[in-house]
Design an enzyme around this catalytic site. Sequence first.
Site, PDB file in Angstrom:
ATOM      1  N   CYS A 179      62.425  49.362  31.579  1.00  0.00           N
ATOM      2  CA  CYS A 179      60.997  50.146  31.488  1.00  0.00           C
ATOM      3  C   CYS A 179      61.408  51.692  31.541  1.00  0.00           C
ATOM      4  CB  CYS A 179      60.486  49.860  33.103  1.00  0.00           C
ATOM      5  SG  CYS A 179      59.706  51.361  33.897  1.00  0.00           S
ATOM      6  N   CYS A 234      60.437  54.237  34.209  1.00  0.00           N
ATOM      7  CA  CYS A 234      61.517  53.940  35.408  1.00  0.00           C
ATOM      8  C   CYS A 234      62.847  54.576  35.129  1.00  0.00           C
ATOM      9  CB  CYS A 234      62.022  52.573  35.700  1.00  0.00           C
ATOM     10  SG  CYS A 234      60.337  51.710  35.774  1.00  0.00           S
TER      11      CYS A 234
END
Length: 147
Positions: free
Chosen positions: A71, A74
């Site tokens: 991600c 993230c």
Amino acid sequence: MRGSRLVFRCSACGGLNRMPASRVSEGPKCGRCGEPLGVHGAPVELDDAGLARLVARSPVPVLVDFWAPWCGPCKAVAPHLVALGQRHAGRLIVAKVNTDEHQRTAAALKVQAIPTLVIYKGGQVVKRQAEALMGAQLEGFVAPLLD
Ligand SMILES: [Zn+2]
């Protein structure tokens, strides 16, 4: 800030250590296992059971980042979480749960998107946001819950 007792989680045994701010500079050791205690608020990587134990016992708010290695947002948030933990070391615990490896809590919370940031206080979820909060936004998300 109310009072001056800070809380640090031992990375070796998971024990929570309370101490006056005056002791932080003395290189404190964990009262449970005797290992040197990290006092810089570094984010802690937890599995579902570890997270459940921590939020049930922590006297300070716990910010949890539900994330995954693939991600991008993230990754962008990660350094901001390090800075946040450092800034509020002893008054906030920053935790990370890799949802690729540990899905139970994320499923129970119906986490649909990552990163999802969740704050636990007194064992309960008190705030959550499915967004890559950074800088002042991240600070604003957490600040109202800090003593
Ligand atoms: Zn320990």
